[in-house]
Design a protein around this motif. Structure first.
Motif, short mmCIF file in Angstrom:
data_model
loop_
_atom_site.label_atom_id
_atom_site.label_comp_id
_atom_site.label_asym_id
_atom_site.label_seq_id
_atom_site.Cartn_x
_atom_site.Cartn_y
_atom_site.Cartn_z
N UNK A 159 58.03 60.11 101.12
CA UNK A 159 59.24 59.40 101.55
C UNK A 159 60.12 59.06 100.35
N UNK A 160 59.53 58.51 99.30
CA UNK A 160 60.31 58.13 98.12
C UNK A 160 60.85 59.38 97.42
N UNK A 161 60.02 60.43 97.33
CA UNK A 161 60.46 61.68 96.71
C UNK A 161 61.62 62.29 97.48
N UNK A 162 61.55 62.20 98.79
CA UNK A 162 62.63 62.70 99.65
C UNK A 162 63.94 61.94 99.36
N UNK A 163 63.84 60.61 99.26
CA UNK A 163 65.02 59.80 98.99
C UNK A 163 65.59 60.09 97.61
N UNK A 164 64.69 60.27 96.62
CA UNK A 164 65.13 60.60 95.26
C UNK A 164 65.82 61.97 95.23
N UNK A 165 65.27 62.93 95.98
CA UNK A 165 65.78 64.30 95.97
C UNK A 165 67.12 64.43 96.69
N UNK A 166 67.37 63.53 97.64
CA UNK A 166 68.59 63.64 98.46
C UNK A 166 69.49 62.42 98.32
N UNK A 167 69.31 61.68 97.21
CA UNK A 167 70.16 60.52 96.89
C UNK A 167 70.23 59.51 98.03
N UNK A 168 69.05 59.13 98.52
CA UNK A 168 68.97 58.14 99.59
C UNK A 168 68.80 56.73 99.06
N UNK A 169 68.51 55.76 99.93
CA UNK A 169 68.33 54.37 99.52
C UNK A 169 67.13 54.21 98.58
N UNK A 170 67.25 53.29 97.63
CA UNK A 170 66.17 52.94 96.70
C UNK A 170 65.70 54.14 95.89
N UNK A 171 66.60 55.13 95.70
CA UNK A 171 66.24 56.35 94.97
C UNK A 171 66.04 56.07 93.48
N UNK A 172 66.55 54.94 92.99
CA UNK A 172 66.39 54.60 91.57
C UNK A 172 64.97 54.13 91.26
N UNK A 173 64.22 53.80 92.29
CA UNK A 173 62.83 53.38 92.12
C UNK A 173 62.01 54.59 91.65
N UNK A 174 61.32 54.47 90.52
CA UNK A 174 60.58 55.63 90.00
C UNK A 174 59.29 55.86 90.79
N UNK A 175 58.65 54.77 91.21
CA UNK A 175 57.44 54.88 92.04
C UNK A 175 57.20 53.54 92.72
N UNK A 176 56.38 53.54 93.74
CA UNK A 176 56.03 52.28 94.41
C UNK A 176 55.13 51.45 93.50
#
Length: 497
Positions: free
Chosen positions: A329-346
């Motif tokens: 989920x986080x990788x998807x957001x990072x890859x597509x400039x989604x919410x909380x994409x600046x978070x490097x990891x949980x």
């Protein structure tokens, strides 16, 4: 006579205290025991049914999990399948003569040292990961050592095969599995799983699953959670060789649910092959008759370009439902400039409000709406301590039961028990949380007696439930696939969607 009266009195008092147990199950056990002992009635009996939050939550789930009005009859699953060789990661590294070094992630593994560093990196975080091993000879050498290692176990592997195997547990369901099925895998599959002859091959694809326990140490590293590190040199699944067989089998099989997985296996392929394959996937899905839902199960990925292509190259709009975990989920957001994409990891437990924001964004940006012709209306998110089902309103029913069933199977499968054993699981979810950070969300306080929480946001419904985490897991592999299959099993899609 006095003795008889005393016994009768004690009996009535015992009955009265028993009623208190029944009517006030949440009353602290110490209060009830004190009441009992003050009446000098001997040792306090155990309350009827477990009073622990875990026991109450499991009982509440059982009451909530009901069959959908319209059930699936024929499920087609493809296209990744293999044999999983499961063993202790630390013991294998020792057997390979490797010593603890600095943990470092490698998107692709090229050597034994890369394997050691990547395993150490993820073990230190207690996080699951999956990597491609590029050197065939070295991989086969490691695979041979792993397969022959004392205590190594062989299981059905690959998301599609695992999901198919889970569905096949219901004898009323007919299950089609398309994937590279070798002799060992065919032997391991449930008799209820039909494999078309074109899917059979002479040699199995092996995936090595290196497990570690919570608290297990490797050099200076200590695992905060039990989890696993997966690697393979899997070219057949990597090229999605069985996609055409899968799609050509659908017409004769006539499924009422299609489950697709294995896109993540293309990470070791060239960009051109990835791009062409994704176009073929979209074209193939568009040929499936309208009204038959298609669920896409994602898995661990490191290639942002591939993830971005899956999101943007019409794959998301072509499928009806998604299954994924916190890393995906986080990788998807990072890859597509989604919410909380600046978070490097949980940091520890994935923040529920942040997860909710990303799920909402996926459905708003890529899901069905009045202005968009997308088919995507459902996402099943799972992480170690909780699950969320997010659905576009008006398309899915029985999602309360579906999310509870998915969470329940996580606890039973990890502990290898038929039902939840309250003594072997623990409730680790935050006791209260916000439902959003992007907007003014609601504050939720967890109640084990009402374990499924529901909230709504602009035409999207969220169903949340904690997971009862197995304290001493027997096996962590395939949990995500079992969760997604169970959630789908209890889901009902409205006709025409």
């Amino acid at each position: 006579m006095a003795h008889w009266r005393g016994s009768a009195c004690a009996g009535f008092l015992a009955l009265a205290v028993g009623c208190v147990f029944l009517l006030e199950p949440e009353l602290p056990g110490s209060v009830l025991r004190s009441l009992w002992s003050s009446l000098r009635l001997g040792p306090a009996p155990l309350p009827p049914g477990p009073l622990s939050p875990e026991g109450r939550l499991a009982a509440a789930w059982d009451a909530l999990i009901v069959q959908p009005a319209r059930r699936w009859r024929r499920v087609a699953v493809g296209v990744n399948a293999c044999v999983d060789v499961v063993l202790s990661g630390v013991k294998l590294l020792q057997a390979l003569g490797l010593s603890p070094g600095d943990g470092r992630d490698h998107p692709v593994l090229h050597s034994r040292r890369d394997l050691e560093e990547a395993f150490t990196h993820f073990m230190g975080k207690g996080a699951a990961a999956e990597r491609f091993f590029s050197d065939k000879e070295t991989f086969l050498d490691i695979a041979h050592i792993a397969s022959e290692f004392p205590g190594a176990q062989h299981y059905v592997g690959g998301n599609a095969a695992l999901i198919g195997q889970k569905f096949a547990a219901d004898s009323d369901l007919k299950v089609l599995l398309c994937g590279p099925v070798g002799p060992k895998l065919h032997e391991l599959l449930d008799d209820n799983v039909f494999v078309p002859p074109e899917s059979l091959q002479e040699v199995d694809e092996f995936h090595l699953i290196l497990e570690y326990l919570a608290g297990e140490e490797w050099g200076p590293f200590k695992a905060p959670h039990a989890n696993r590190f997966i690697f393979s040199h899997d070219l057949s699944n990597g090229a999605m060789n069985m996609l055409e067989v899968f799609m050509s089998s659908l017409e004769e099989f006539q499924p009422d649910l299609v489950v697709l997985s294995g896109l993540h296996m293309m990470e070791g392929q060239s960009k051109e092959l990835q791009r062409n394959r994704l176009l073929e996937v979209v074209t193939s899905i568009s040929d499936i008759p309208t009204g038959i839902p298609v669920h896409l199960e994602l898995a661990s990925m490191t290639n942002r370009e591939l993830m971005s292509s899956i999101v943007h190259q019409q794959v998301f709009p072509a499928v009806t439902s998604l299954g994924l975990n916190e890393q995906e989920l986080l990788f998807l957001s990072q890859s597509a400039s989604g919410p909380h994409a600046s978070l490097s990891s949980w940091n520890g437990v994935p923040d529920i409000g942040m997860v909710s924001d990303i799920l909402f964004w996926i459905l708003k940006e890529h899901g069905r709406s009045k202005s968009r012709t997308s088919d995507l209306t459902r996402i099943h998110f799972h992480t170690l301590v909780y699950h969320i089902l997010a659905t576009v309103d008006g398309h899915w029913a029985n999602q309360l039961a579906a999310v509870a069933a998915g969470a329940r199977v996580a606890g039973t499968q990890a502990c290898a028990t038929e039902t939840i054993d309250a003594n072997r699981v623990s409730l680790r979810v935050p006791q209260e949380f916000m439902t959003s950070h992007s907007e003014a969300g609601s504050r939720i306080v967890l109640n084990p007696n009402k374990p499924v929480v529901e909230w709504h946001r602009e035409g999207v419904s969220f169903h949340f439930t904690p997971v009862l985490v197995c304290k001493d897991p027997v096996r962590t592999v395939g949990l995500g696939d079992a969760i997604s299959a169970e959630g789908l099993f209890y889901s009902e899609v409205y006709p025409g969607h």
